[in-house]
Design a protein around this motif. Structure first.
Motif, PDB file in Angstrom:
ATOM      1  N   ARG A 200       0.818  -1.212   0.000  1.00 27.66           N
ATOM      2  CA  ARG A 200       0.000   0.000   0.000  1.00 27.66           C
ATOM      3  C   ARG A 200       0.853   1.264   0.000  1.00 27.66           C
ATOM      4  O   ARG A 200       0.427   2.306  -0.496  1.00 27.66           O
ATOM      5  N   LYS A 204       0.312   4.289  -2.553  1.00 22.47           N
ATOM      6  CA  LYS A 204       0.054   5.654  -2.086  1.00 22.47           C
ATOM      7  C   LYS A 204       1.034   6.631  -2.708  1.00 22.47           C
ATOM      8  O   LYS A 204       0.679   7.750  -3.067  1.00 22.47           O
ATOM      9  N   TYR A 209      -5.276   4.568  -5.993  1.00 27.36           N
ATOM     10  CA  TYR A 209      -6.147   4.188  -4.887  1.00 27.36           C
ATOM     11  C   TYR A 209      -7.243   3.202  -5.319  1.00 27.36           C
ATOM     12  O   TYR A 209      -8.118   2.885  -4.527  1.00 27.36           O
TER      13      TYR A 209
END
Length: 796
Positions: A200, A204, A209
């Motif tokens: 993640r 990011k 997303y």
């Protein structure tokens, strides 16, 4: 029991029959022609127009319908089938979806539609799908992305797919993604895959997303793909990521200018000959990888503007050809020709010819590559450096050095030259701060990255003669036999980057990229990335509009305070409005108006009073109105005049009240005093009982006007006046005694001498005094009470 088994078998057979019928029905329902709304005889142009229209309408980012994503996938898949003639033919004949898919497997699509009709999904059961083994080699981690992909993106573009274990839409684009990877990876495009649930932090950092997403990375800049996932679109997306003007279009008109520009750019020139009118992506990717070393040009063999080029270099029009030129623009130093031009062949061809025969040292990076630091396990390499100039006088020596380098090229020797004016620190270190009036040759060997070198200067300089060439050749032979021949050592400074763009160009390029990123985020509603920027913009707008609103309300509050608060005085902030009338209302102070205009004047209001006589009334009033006209728009200022001939006792009484403890004065000179105050102006604050005094300009017509001060005297003058009498009275009395005037006739004679032209000059400085009055910087003279206004003419 047997009856129960028979019933179950019959029931299962009926269920399978119904299921098969449903599968066949669903499979037959899917028709790409119906999805795009075109006929089976539609042309490619009609199919493309229909696809673009439907893609804009059903794009998930713009259409909030829950079924928009599924419809968009159907539209993309339909266009993928019909835009390819082979796939379209297979579908028309057999109903197949893919040219590699055997007939009959298209029923799986029907099963999926039937499966979806009952609202089942793989995520409903949370069964993770098995990841394709081929994807594992493309998986990216955060550290790998920052340490490998970002630096490498300056040499080749990267295409990254963002996926997830529970992404059903990712399965739809998987076939197109695999085809694109198989096509672009051999061309030199980097491939990567990011799993949202696996890393993640990297997702990011990329700003991804949701899955699926496709991202392009070039020069460290991240760009999102927003079109339909079709192989042609992905290929065009990679093409658009590359900088513009990587490859220059070459014709018969500009090829000589292109080849001769090697001296300015300090790069070899590579000409690509091919039969296609558009530069192939393979050539662009190669040009992007070697853009810092070689300048690329493309020649369309099928065009009409390249006939002379093809004839001059005897180009075979049946196969792509590459010609590489260095300092010689007539004869190429290397040629390659092949029908199936591969990236590996092109990279090897360009890598072997990255530098000119004698390149100019224009940056530290080029110096490090041409003259690498000595490695213990490698053979020694020496750099033969010509320190010269860019003036025309150095051209013969530079040409001779190039000829010598071409004739003595060896693996252990690297020839280069440097302009002394552009690289002064380097030249001073090698020449030991001795200015060179002619070209010099230095042989050096680099020993450390810190800049330490061993070197030896060739004695006698370099003018390109045969003797110089023989002497240099002799020293190079001695050096290869005895490495200790280099007897001097020095620490070289870092070279200046002559090719670096100036600051304003770099700033404009960065601003352009930033604007493009903002536009892209706004166009496709990437709100998470836009939130900091939008917050900054709205904060700035709030501050600007908030300031304007506060100023507007504070202006109204100031006006209200002027009317309602008795403490508001003339030195507080005032609003000067332009005059509402084209004249100034000036009233006379008489026994009737005296109380309302002064004694009971409203708080915060000022009455500006001009003192005049009958003889000077007309001239002074005109001048007074002219000087105060620009201030007549203020609602707190009133304008009046006082006739000293009628009220000659009022001014002396006012000044006596202002002088605390002043000696009493004789009234025998009252008639004389009346003329002394002609042209005086007073700003009277009736509520707070103080005034400011303006003294007229001395015009020479009256002995009393010996002062040109524009305000009342300071505290020191008040103290001296309290000991004797006011300075104005003293001056008037002394002048009166000198002139021998003691009666009204003397005053009349003084008034008759003062013509209108002389009198109106007394108020020349009144405008400046009024400005100081509005600023609140004038001294205030307080009085315990206002004197009474008595009409002296009635007493006589």
């Amino acid at each position: 029991m047997e009856i129960m088994s028979g019933k179950c078998a019959a029931f299962l057979a009926i269920f399978m029959l119904i299921l098969s019928a449903q599968l066949v029905k669903t499979a037959s329902e899917y028709d790409p022609y119906n999805v795009l709304g075109v006929s089976r005889s539609a042309s490619q142009a009609e199919i493309k127009r229909a696809y673009k229209r439907l893609a804009r309408e059903w794009h998930p980012d713009k259409n909030k319908d829950p079924s928009a994503e599924d419809m968009f996938i159907k539209i993309s898949k339909s266009y993928e089938i019909l835009s390819n003639e082979e796939r379209r033919s297979n579908f028309d004949r057999f109903g197949q979806m893919d040219e590699n898919q055997p007939f009959g497997q298209s029923q799986h699509h029907g099963f999926r539609s039937f499966h979806n009709s009952f609202y089942f999904d793989e995520s409903f059961f949370h069964f993770p799908r098995n990841r394709d083994f081929s994807d594992s080699k493309y998986m990216l981690r955060l550290a790998q992305f920052n340490n490998e992909v970002l630096p490498d993106s300056h040499k080749r573009p990267y295409l990254i797919k963002v996926t997830s274990e529970w992404c059903f839409a990712c399965i739809h684009i998987e076939p197109v993604w695999k085809e694109t990877v198989q096509e672009l990876e051999p061309l030199g495009v980097g491939i990567g895959i990011v799993d949202l649930g696996f890393d993640r932090a990297l997702a990011k950092q990329l700003g991804a997303y949701r899955a699926p997403s496709i991202i392009g990375v070039v020069n460290g800049r991240v760009t999102f793909f927003h079109q339909a996932v079709v192989r042609e679109h992905l290929r065009q997306f990679v093409d658009d990521l590359l900088p513009q003007k990587l490859v220059m279009k070459i014709t018969d008109d500009n090829y000589m200018a292109f080849l001769e520009n090697w001296h300015v750019e300090n790069k070899p020139r590579l000409l690509l000959f091919d039969q296609v009118p558009i530069v192939p992506l393979l050539y662009k990717l190669t040009a992007f990888a070697f853009r810092d070393y070689v300048r690329f040009g493309f020649v369309d063999q099928g065009g009409t503007g390249s006939t002379r080029l093809l004839r001059q270099y005897n180009i075979n029009t049946y196969a792509p050809t590459m010609l590489l030129f260095k300092e010689d623009t007539v004869k190429p130093v290397d040629v390659i020709q092949a029908r199936g031009m591969k990236r590996q062949i092109m990279d090897e061809f360009v890598s072997n010819n990255k530098f000119l025969q004698v390149p100019r040292l224009v940056s530290q990076q080029l110096f490090d590559e041409l003259c690498p630091v000595k490695q213990f396990h490698r053979r020694r390499k020496y750099c033969v450096l010509l320190i010269t100039g860019d003036d025309p006088a150095y051209l013969p020596a530079n040409k001779a050095f190039l000829d010598f380098a071409s004739a003595n090229s060896k693996d252990v020797l690297r020839f280069a030259y440097v302009y002394q004016r552009q690289q002064q620190p380097l030249c001073q270190a090698l020449l030991q701060n001795q200015g060179a009036h002619s070209a010099q040759v230095v042989i050096l060997e680099r020993r450390s990255q810190a800049g330490k070198v061993l070197y030896r200067s060739v004695s006698g300089g370099w003018n390109g003669s045969e003797e110089d060439k023989y002497h240099l050749h002799e020293q190079l032979e001695l050096l290869q036999k005895d490495p200790t021949y280099l007897t001097s050592d020095a620490t070289l400074p870092e070279l200046n980057n002559e090719m670096a763009p100036i600051f304003i160009i770099r700033w404009m390029n960065a601003a352009y990229d930033y604007v493009l990123q903002i536009y892209d985020d706004l166009l496709y509603s990437n709100w998470r990335e836009m939130m900091p920027i939008l917050s900054l913009i709205f904060s700035a707008l709030f501050i600007v509009f908030g300031t304007v609103i506060i100023q507007a309300f504070s202006t109204k509050a100031t006006e209200k305070n002027c009317k309602s608060h008795p403490e508001f005085t003339h030195n507080d902030a005032r609003i000067i409005r332009p005059p509402k009338k084209d004249f100034v209302e000036v009233t006379e102070l008489t026994g009737i108006t005296y109380t309302s205009n002064l004694v009971k004047l409203r708080p915060g209001h000022i009455n500006v009073v001009l003192v005049l006589t009958n003889a000077s009334k007309s001239a002074l009033l005109r001048k007074f109105a002219k000087e105060v006209f620009s201030f007549s728009g203020s609602q707190t200022l009133h304008f009046s005049f006082l006739n000293a001939d009628k009220h000659r006792h009022w001014m002396p009484s006012l000044l006596r009240l202002a002088c605390d403890g002043a000696q009493s004065q004789s009234h025998s000179d009252d008639e004389e005093e009346s003329s002394n105050y002609m042209g005086y102006v007073l700003a009277l604050n009736g509520h707070k009982k103080y005034f400011c005094l303006f003294r007229p300009v001395f015009t020479g017509d009256d002995g009393s006007d010996s002062s040109s001060d524009t305000s009342f005297s300071s505290d020191s003058r008040r103290k001296s006046r309290s000991k004797s009498r006011s300075s104005s009275h003293s001056r008037s009395r002394s002048h009166s005694r000198e002139d021998g005037s003691g009666s009204r006739r003397g005053s009349s004679r003084g008034s008759s001498r003062a013509t209108s032209i002389e009198v109106h000059h007394k108020l020349d400085r009144l405008g400046l005094w009024m400005e100081r009055l509005m600023e609140g910087t004038l001294p205030r003279i307080h009085v315990p009470a206002w004197p009474t206004l008595v009409d002296d003419t009635t007493e006589g």
